[in-house]
Design a protein around this motif. Sequence first.
Motif, PDB file in Angstrom:
ATOM      1  N   VAL A 107       0.835  -1.202   0.000  1.00 58.23           N
ATOM      2  CA  VAL A 107       0.000   0.000   0.000  1.00 58.23           C
ATOM      3  C   VAL A 107       0.869   1.251   0.000  1.00 58.23           C
ATOM      4  O   VAL A 107       0.555   2.233  -0.682  1.00 58.23           O
ATOM      5  N   SER A 108       1.965   1.227   0.725  1.00 56.09           N
ATOM      6  CA  SER A 108       2.888   2.360   0.729  1.00 56.09           C
ATOM      7  C   SER A 108       3.443   2.600  -0.674  1.00 56.09           C
ATOM      8  O   SER A 108       3.560   3.744  -1.119  1.00 56.09           O
ATOM      9  N   GLY A 109       3.764   1.537  -1.377  1.00 55.82           N
ATOM     10  CA  GLY A 109       4.233   1.661  -2.756  1.00 55.82           C
ATOM     11  C   GLY A 109       3.179   2.259  -3.664  1.00 55.82           C
ATOM     12  O   GLY A 109       3.481   3.077  -4.539  1.00 55.82           O
ATOM     13  N   ALA A 110       1.941   1.863  -3.457  1.00 61.14           N
ATOM     14  CA  ALA A 110       0.848   2.424  -4.259  1.00 61.14           C
ATOM     15  C   ALA A 110       0.656   3.908  -3.947  1.00 61.14           C
ATOM     16  O   ALA A 110       0.400   4.710  -4.845  1.00 61.14           O
ATOM     17  N   LEU A 111       0.798   4.277  -2.682  1.00 58.50           N
ATOM     18  CA  LEU A 111       0.608   5.663  -2.271  1.00 58.50           C
ATOM     19  C   LEU A 111       1.751   6.553  -2.733  1.00 58.50           C
ATOM     20  O   LEU A 111       1.524   7.633  -3.282  1.00 58.50           O
ATOM     21  N   HIS A 112       2.979   6.114  -2.529  1.00 59.50           N
ATOM     22  CA  HIS A 112       4.143   6.948  -2.811  1.00 59.50           C
ATOM     23  C   HIS A 112       4.734   6.734  -4.198  1.00 59.50           C
ATOM     24  O   HIS A 112       5.700   7.413  -4.551  1.00 59.50           O
ATOM     25  N   ALA A 125      -4.814  -0.522  -5.734  1.00 61.27           N
ATOM     26  CA  ALA A 125      -5.606   0.709  -5.733  1.00 61.27           C
ATOM     27  C   ALA A 125      -6.753   0.598  -4.729  1.00 61.27           C
ATOM     28  O   ALA A 125      -7.042   1.537  -3.987  1.00 61.27           O
ATOM     29  N   ALA A 126      -7.396  -0.563  -4.692  1.00 63.18           N
ATOM     30  CA  ALA A 126      -8.507  -0.776  -3.757  1.00 63.18           C
ATOM     31  C   ALA A 126      -8.022  -0.741  -2.307  1.00 63.18           C
ATOM     32  O   ALA A 126      -8.667  -0.134  -1.449  1.00 63.18           O
ATOM     33  N   LEU A 127      -6.894  -1.369  -2.034  1.00 57.19           N
ATOM     34  CA  LEU A 127      -6.351  -1.362  -0.672  1.00 57.19           C
ATOM     35  C   LEU A 127      -6.020   0.059  -0.220  1.00 57.19           C
ATOM     36  O   LEU A 127      -6.305   0.438   0.916  1.00 57.19           O
ATOM     37  N   LEU A 128      -5.438   0.844  -1.114  1.00 58.80           N
ATOM     38  CA  LEU A 128      -5.123   2.230  -0.775  1.00 58.80           C
ATOM     39  C   LEU A 128      -6.398   3.031  -0.522  1.00 58.80           C
ATOM     40  O   LEU A 128      -6.501   3.774   0.452  1.00 58.80           O
ATOM     41  N   ALA A 129      -7.395   2.853  -1.379  1.00 59.01           N
ATOM     42  CA  ALA A 129      -8.665   3.567  -1.211  1.00 59.01           C
ATOM     43  C   ALA A 129      -9.330   3.185   0.114  1.00 59.01           C
ATOM     44  O   ALA A 129      -9.829   4.052   0.839  1.00 59.01           O
ATOM     45  N   LEU A 130      -9.320   1.904   0.448  1.00 61.78           N
ATOM     46  CA  LEU A 130      -9.930   1.442   1.699  1.00 61.78           C
ATOM     47  C   LEU A 130      -9.162   1.941   2.920  1.00 61.78           C
ATOM     48  O   LEU A 130      -9.763   2.364   3.906  1.00 61.78           O
ATOM     49  N   ALA A 131      -7.836   1.897   2.862  1.00 58.06           N
ATOM     50  CA  ALA A 131      -7.031   2.369   3.994  1.00 58.06           C
ATOM     51  C   ALA A 131      -7.265   3.852   4.240  1.00 58.06           C
ATOM     52  O   ALA A 131      -7.383   4.286   5.393  1.00 58.06           O
ATOM     53  N   ALA A 132      -7.355   4.628   3.171  1.00 56.35           N
ATOM     54  CA  ALA A 132      -7.593   6.074   3.318  1.00 56.35           C
ATOM     55  C   ALA A 132      -9.001   6.338   3.841  1.00 56.35           C
ATOM     56  O   ALA A 132      -9.189   7.125   4.768  1.00 56.35           O
ATOM     57  N   ALA A 133      -9.991   5.668   3.266  1.00 58.19           N
ATOM     58  CA  ALA A 133     -11.384   5.872   3.694  1.00 58.19           C
ATOM     59  C   ALA A 133     -11.599   5.392   5.122  1.00 58.19           C
ATOM     60  O   ALA A 133     -12.380   5.986   5.868  1.00 58.19           O
ATOM     61  N   GLY A 134     -10.897   4.339   5.507  1.00 57.74           N
ATOM     62  CA  GLY A 134     -11.048   3.778   6.845  1.00 57.74           C
ATOM     63  C   GLY A 134     -10.228   4.478   7.908  1.00 57.74           C
ATOM     64  O   GLY A 134     -10.319   4.145   9.083  1.00 57.74           O
ATOM     65  N   GLY A 135      -9.431   5.447   7.501  1.00 54.49           N
ATOM     66  CA  GLY A 135      -8.631   6.185   8.470  1.00 54.49           C
ATOM     67  C   GLY A 135      -7.575   5.335   9.152  1.00 54.49           C
ATOM     68  O   GLY A 135      -7.291   5.526  10.327  1.00 54.49           O
ATOM     69  N   ILE A 136      -6.987   4.412   8.427  1.00 53.41           N
ATOM     70  CA  ILE A 136      -5.934   3.566   8.992  1.00 53.41           C
ATOM     71  C   ILE A 136      -4.632   4.360   8.937  1.00 53.41           C
ATOM     72  O   ILE A 136      -3.902   4.330   7.953  1.00 53.41           O
ATOM     73  N   ARG A 137      -4.353   5.085   9.988  1.00 56.74           N
ATOM     74  CA  ARG A 137      -3.252   6.045  10.005  1.00 56.74           C
ATOM     75  C   ARG A 137      -1.876   5.397   9.975  1.00 56.74           C
ATOM     76  O   ARG A 137      -0.904   6.038   9.602  1.00 56.74           O
ATOM     77  N   ALA A 138      -1.773   4.151  10.380  1.00 54.54           N
ATOM     78  CA  ALA A 138      -0.487   3.468  10.303  1.00 54.54           C
ATOM     79  C   ALA A 138      -0.079   3.243   8.849  1.00 54.54           C
ATOM     80  O   ALA A 138       1.091   3.034   8.549  1.00 54.54           O
ATOM     81  N   ARG A 145      -2.704  11.823   3.589  1.00 53.52           N
ATOM     82  CA  ARG A 145      -4.033  12.078   3.004  1.00 53.52           C
ATOM     83  C   ARG A 145      -4.063  13.443   2.325  1.00 53.52           C
ATOM     84  O   ARG A 145      -4.669  13.591   1.278  1.00 53.52           O
ATOM     85  N   ARG A 146      -3.426  14.424   2.932  1.00 54.48           N
ATOM     86  CA  ARG A 146      -3.390  15.769   2.323  1.00 54.48           C
ATOM     87  C   ARG A 146      -2.433  15.806   1.135  1.00 54.48           C
ATOM     88  O   ARG A 146      -2.769  16.314   0.076  1.00 54.48           O
ATOM     89  N   THR A 147      -1.245  15.265   1.334  1.00 53.24           N
ATOM     90  CA  THR A 147      -0.207  15.331   0.310  1.00 53.24           C
ATOM     91  C   THR A 147      -0.580  14.538  -0.942  1.00 53.24           C
ATOM     92  O   THR A 147      -0.344  14.981  -2.064  1.00 53.24           O
ATOM     93  N   TYR A 148      -1.166  13.370  -0.745  1.00 60.89           N
ATOM     94  CA  TYR A 148      -1.460  12.476  -1.865  1.00 60.89           C
ATOM     95  C   TYR A 148      -2.960  12.394  -2.162  1.00 60.89           C
ATOM     96  O   TYR A 148      -3.435  11.384  -2.677  1.00 60.89           O
ATOM     97  N   ARG A 149      -3.695  13.431  -1.844  1.00 63.06           N
ATOM     98  CA  ARG A 149      -5.155  13.453  -2.037  1.00 63.06           C
ATOM     99  C   ARG A 149      -5.536  13.058  -3.463  1.00 63.06           C
ATOM    100  O   ARG A 149      -6.429  12.249  -3.678  1.00 63.06           O
ATOM    101  N   ALA A 154      -7.859   9.205  -7.158  1.00 63.98           N
ATOM    102  CA  ALA A 154      -7.785   8.452  -8.416  1.00 63.98           C
ATOM    103  C   ALA A 154      -7.946   6.952  -8.167  1.00 63.98           C
ATOM    104  O   ALA A 154      -8.609   6.250  -8.942  1.00 63.98           O
ATOM    105  N   CYS A 155      -7.353   6.455  -7.076  1.00 65.68           N
ATOM    106  CA  CYS A 155      -7.517   5.034  -6.731  1.00 65.68           C
ATOM    107  C   CYS A 155      -8.975   4.727  -6.400  1.00 65.68           C
ATOM    108  O   CYS A 155      -9.516   3.710  -6.828  1.00 65.68           O
ATOM    109  N   THR A 156      -9.609   5.621  -5.644  1.00 66.74           N
ATOM    110  CA  THR A 156     -11.015   5.427  -5.295  1.00 66.74           C
ATOM    111  C   THR A 156     -11.883   5.498  -6.548  1.00 66.74           C
ATOM    112  O   THR A 156     -12.776   4.663  -6.739  1.00 66.74           O
ATOM    113  N   ASP A 157     -11.611   6.464  -7.414  1.00 67.39           N
ATOM    114  CA  ASP A 157     -12.375   6.602  -8.661  1.00 67.39           C
ATOM    115  C   ASP A 157     -12.257   5.360  -9.537  1.00 67.39           C
ATOM    116  O   ASP A 157     -13.199   5.001 -10.242  1.00 67.39           O
TER     117      ASP A 157
END
Length: 187
Positions: A107-112, A125-138, A145-149, A154-157
Amino acid sequence: MDDDLACLTYLLAYDDSAGRLYDRPRTRLLVRAATLIDLASHGRPGEDGGRDWKRLVRRRRGQTLTEVEDRLVAAGTAGVLAPRTRFGTRRVTVTDHAALAAVRARVSGALHGDGPVTALPMADAALLALAAAGGIRAVVSRRDRRTYRARIDACTDSLATLAPGLDRAVRTLPTTMIAAQGGMGGG
C-alpha cells in the motif's frame, strides 16, 4: 492469500504493537467493502445485483469479519487466543508479521509511487482507497491524506470501473462508519 482483498484489508487494520485490530467495528465495514470489491472485480456485482453498494457494505459485516478471521487462521497467518473470561469472545491475533509488513509495503508503494494510478494493480488501488477511507493512520497518515489526495482520489475513482457506484460507497465509508456505530441513527 495474496489476492484475497478482505484478508489483506484485515491485515492493514491490525495493530501489531497492541496485538489486535485498531477498531473492530470499523474493520467490519472495511472488510465487507473489500469483499464486495473482490466480488465486483470477478464480475459478480454482489448479492443484490449491486444496486445499493452502501447498503451491501453494512449488511452481514460481522459475519464477514468472522469468516475473514477464520480464513486467516486456516492459512496460518493468525491464531486464536482463549477468551479472557468465561463468557468472553475469542481473540484473534496475527502471527505472520511478514504478511503484515508485506501488505503495508504494498500500500505504501501504491501511495508513494510515481507511476500513474492506471498502472497499479486493481487490488493495490482498492487497498489504498480502503485504507484512506477507513482512516488507517499506520498506513495512510493524515499528512499523507493531504499530500497524496489526488492519488488517493484516483484510486477510489478507479473502483467505478468495476461497478458503478462502488467508488461512492468507498468514498462515503467514514460517514457509514459513524452511522453504523449509532452516531447518526444508523444500525
